[in-house]
Design a protein around this motif. Sequence first.
Motif, PDB file in Angstrom:
ATOM      1  N   TYR A  31       0.840  -1.191   0.000  1.00 33.49           N
ATOM      2  CA  TYR A  31       0.000   0.000   0.000  1.00 33.49           C
ATOM      3  C   TYR A  31       0.876   1.242   0.000  1.00 33.49           C
ATOM      4  CZ  TYR A  31      -4.037   2.881   1.404  1.00 33.49           C
ATOM      5  OH  TYR A  31      -5.047   3.802   1.469  1.00 33.49           O
ATOM      6  N   TYR A  35      -0.091  12.312  -0.065  1.00 37.68           N
ATOM      7  CA  TYR A  35      -0.863  13.288   0.686  1.00 37.68           C
ATOM      8  C   TYR A  35      -0.295  14.680   0.392  1.00 37.68           C
ATOM      9  CZ  TYR A  35      -2.158   9.256   3.572  1.00 37.68           C
ATOM     10  OH  TYR A  35      -2.611   8.040   4.018  1.00 37.68           O
ATOM     11  N   GLN A  45      -5.513  13.013   1.433  1.00 39.80           N
ATOM     12  CA  GLN A  45      -5.011  11.992   0.522  1.00 39.80           C
ATOM     13  C   GLN A  45      -5.311  12.365  -0.920  1.00 39.80           C
ATOM     14  OE1 GLN A  45      -6.858   8.004   0.474  1.00 39.80           O
ATOM     15  NE2 GLN A  45      -4.849   7.216   1.025  1.00 39.80           N
ATOM     16  N   TYR A  48      -4.030   6.755  -3.852  1.00 39.50           N
ATOM     17  CA  TYR A  48      -3.424   5.633  -3.163  1.00 39.50           C
ATOM     18  C   TYR A  48      -3.344   4.444  -4.111  1.00 39.50           C
ATOM     19  CZ  TYR A  48      -8.219   3.963  -2.506  1.00 39.50           C
ATOM     20  OH  TYR A  48      -9.506   3.550  -2.714  1.00 39.50           O
ATOM     21  N   MET A  50      -3.133   0.108  -3.910  1.00 37.30           N
ATOM     22  CA  MET A  50      -3.188  -1.090  -3.076  1.00 37.30           C
ATOM     23  C   MET A  50      -2.173  -2.144  -3.524  1.00 37.30           C
ATOM     24  SD  MET A  50      -7.287  -1.356  -2.572  1.00 37.30           S
ATOM     25  CE  MET A  50      -7.669  -0.754  -4.220  1.00 37.30           C
ATOM     26  N   ASP A  56      -6.201   4.321  -7.017  1.00 40.75           N
ATOM     27  CA  ASP A  56      -7.520   4.926  -6.926  1.00 40.75           C
ATOM     28  C   ASP A  56      -7.397   6.319  -6.335  1.00 40.75           C
ATOM     29  OD1 ASP A  56     -10.793   3.574  -5.957  1.00 40.75           O
ATOM     30  OD2 ASP A  56     -10.210   5.241  -7.261  1.00 40.75           O
ATOM     31  N   GLY A  58      -7.974   9.566  -4.040  1.00 42.80           N
ATOM     32  CA  GLY A  58      -8.224   9.886  -2.653  1.00 42.80           C
ATOM     33  C   GLY A  58      -9.244  11.010  -2.553  1.00 42.80           C
ATOM     34  N   ASP A  59      -9.001  11.914  -1.633  1.00 44.45           N
ATOM     35  CA  ASP A  59      -9.961  12.993  -1.392  1.00 44.45           C
ATOM     36  C   ASP A  59      -9.763  14.198  -2.298  1.00 44.45           C
ATOM     37  OD1 ASP A  59      -9.464  12.115   2.008  1.00 44.45           O
ATOM     38  OD2 ASP A  59     -11.220  11.629   0.777  1.00 44.45           O
ATOM     39  N   PHE A  90       3.618  14.520   0.899  1.00 46.25           N
ATOM     40  CA  PHE A  90       4.190  13.355   1.553  1.00 46.25           C
ATOM     41  C   PHE A  90       3.762  12.080   0.853  1.00 46.25           C
ATOM     42  CE2 PHE A  90       6.262  15.027   5.214  1.00 46.25           C
ATOM     43  CZ  PHE A  90       5.570  16.162   5.562  1.00 46.25           C
ATOM     44  N   GLY A  97      -3.788  -1.164   4.026  1.00 47.36           N
ATOM     45  CA  GLY A  97      -4.374   0.161   4.188  1.00 47.36           C
ATOM     46  C   GLY A  97      -4.605   0.571   5.625  1.00 47.36           C
ATOM     47  N   GLN A 101       1.499   3.699   8.741  1.00 43.18           N
ATOM     48  CA  GLN A 101       2.055   4.335   7.553  1.00 43.18           C
ATOM     49  C   GLN A 101       3.483   4.800   7.854  1.00 43.18           C
ATOM     50  OE1 GLN A 101      -0.188   5.724   4.559  1.00 43.18           O
ATOM     51  NE2 GLN A 101      -1.005   3.741   5.180  1.00 43.18           N
TER      52      GLN A 101
ATOM     53  N   PHE B  34      -4.858   6.155  15.139  1.00 39.95           N
ATOM     54  CA  PHE B  34      -3.436   6.437  15.262  1.00 39.95           C
ATOM     55  C   PHE B  34      -3.239   7.880  15.759  1.00 39.95           C
ATOM     56  CE2 PHE B  34      -2.119   2.931  12.377  1.00 39.95           C
ATOM     57  CZ  PHE B  34      -3.293   2.734  11.669  1.00 39.95           C
ATOM     58  N   TYR B  36      -0.012  10.525  15.144  1.00 38.37           N
ATOM     59  CA  TYR B  36       1.291  10.787  14.544  1.00 38.37           C
ATOM     60  C   TYR B  36       1.803  12.137  15.036  1.00 38.37           C
ATOM     61  CZ  TYR B  36       0.833   7.023  11.098  1.00 38.37           C
ATOM     62  OH  TYR B  36       0.727   5.808  10.487  1.00 38.37           O
ATOM     63  N   SER B  94      -8.553   5.036  10.560  1.00 34.09           N
ATOM     64  CA  SER B  94      -8.479   4.171   9.387  1.00 34.09           C
ATOM     65  C   SER B  94      -9.658   3.222   9.431  1.00 34.09           C
ATOM     66  CB  SER B  94      -7.166   3.389   9.387  1.00 34.09           C
ATOM     67  OG  SER B  94      -7.117   2.517   8.280  1.00 34.09           O
ATOM     68  N   TRP B  96     -12.344   0.501   7.130  1.00 32.28           N
ATOM     69  CA  TRP B  96     -12.412  -0.369   5.966  1.00 32.28           C
ATOM     70  C   TRP B  96     -13.471   0.133   5.002  1.00 32.28           C
ATOM     71  CZ3 TRP B  96      -8.680  -3.546   4.918  1.00 32.28           C
ATOM     72  CH2 TRP B  96      -7.951  -4.122   5.952  1.00 32.28           C
ATOM     73  N   TYR B 104     -10.412  -2.413   1.483  1.00 32.29           N
ATOM     74  CA  TYR B 104      -9.164  -1.699   1.654  1.00 32.29           C
ATOM     75  C   TYR B 104      -9.345  -0.665   2.740  1.00 32.29           C
ATOM     76  CZ  TYR B 104     -11.593   1.615  -1.354  1.00 32.29           C
ATOM     77  OH  TYR B 104     -12.515   2.457  -1.887  1.00 32.29           O
ATOM     78  N   GLY B 105      -8.254  -0.287   3.350  1.00 34.08           N
ATOM     79  CA  GLY B 105      -8.310   0.699   4.416  1.00 34.08           C
ATOM     80  C   GLY B 105      -8.179   2.101   3.874  1.00 34.08           C
ATOM     81  N   LYS B 106      -8.879   3.039   4.483  1.00 35.95           N
ATOM     82  CA  LYS B 106      -8.763   4.439   4.100  1.00 35.95           C
ATOM     83  C   LYS B 106      -8.443   5.253   5.337  1.00 35.95           C
ATOM     84  CE  LYS B 106     -11.265   8.432   2.342  1.00 35.95           C
ATOM     85  NZ  LYS B 106     -10.031   8.983   1.767  1.00 35.95           N
ATOM     86  N   LEU B 107      -7.415   6.071   5.224  1.00 39.76           N
ATOM     87  CA  LEU B 107      -7.000   6.932   6.326  1.00 39.76           C
ATOM     88  C   LEU B 107      -7.623   8.307   6.191  1.00 39.76           C
ATOM     89  CD1 LEU B 107      -3.159   6.321   6.674  1.00 39.76           C
ATOM     90  CD2 LEU B 107      -4.986   5.283   7.966  1.00 39.76           C
TER      91      LEU B 107
END
Lengths: 112, 119
Positions: A31, A35, A45, A48, A50, A56, A58-59, A90, A97, A101, B34, B36, B94, B96, B104-107
């Motif tokens: 993954y 960002y 984001q 991203y 996979m 795909d 992001g936002d 970044f 996912g 990170q 999380f 950070y 995060s 699913w 898939y995971g989305k942050l």
Amino acid sequence: EAQVTQNPRYLITVTGKKLTVTCSQNMNHEYMSWYRQDPGLGLRQIYYSMNVEVTDKGDVPEGYKVSRKEKRNFPLILESPSPNQTSLYFCASSLGGQDTQYFGPGTRLTVL
Amino acid sequence: AQSVTQLDSHVSVSEGTPVLLRCNYSSSYSPSLFWYVQHPNKGLQLLLKYTSAATLVKGINGFEAEFKKSETSFHLTKPSAHMSDAAEYFCVVSDWLYAGGTSYGKLTFGQGTILTVHP
């Protein structure tokens, strides 16, 4: 050493001049994501991936492209940069996912 | 849709006093959470992570966070601030997502809290 590298670290360019920011990881992560960080907005984001050949939006994907031809690399492409893309970018990678990170050092982009 | 709200954009404490950085989240499923940290002109470093095991999570540098599902909160605390804790802190959820038969995971990042530590 496990790491995510980005290049360049700093870039000043002009509107409309295509550029690529490279991202590479040596942890065999599936993954990866990009960002952008803007004051007061946190990290948002852009795209991203996979796995290889799977990407795909992001936002905030408008104005950006990505590719994932190899597992370790995930370049960010700005076909026609505009001043509103001036930001701190970044790259990050993780096993999956929802996993931790690992972030690159950042690329500060200025579009004049 | 998932979201994260960090309730304070700036927190200022004196060295040696407790730190509290507040985070509320919304999520459809059972999220991972999380914290950070980003020191000036540096990348982001993981402080701690919650993944549905113990609700009190201990991280690096003496930080900890408690997951409270009833309050949808994941506040970050430290008993005694140190000058080196001055940085920006991000709460991240995060979750699913499912699309095209794939999960898939989305942050999602909060807006960040800048911590200032006074001597």
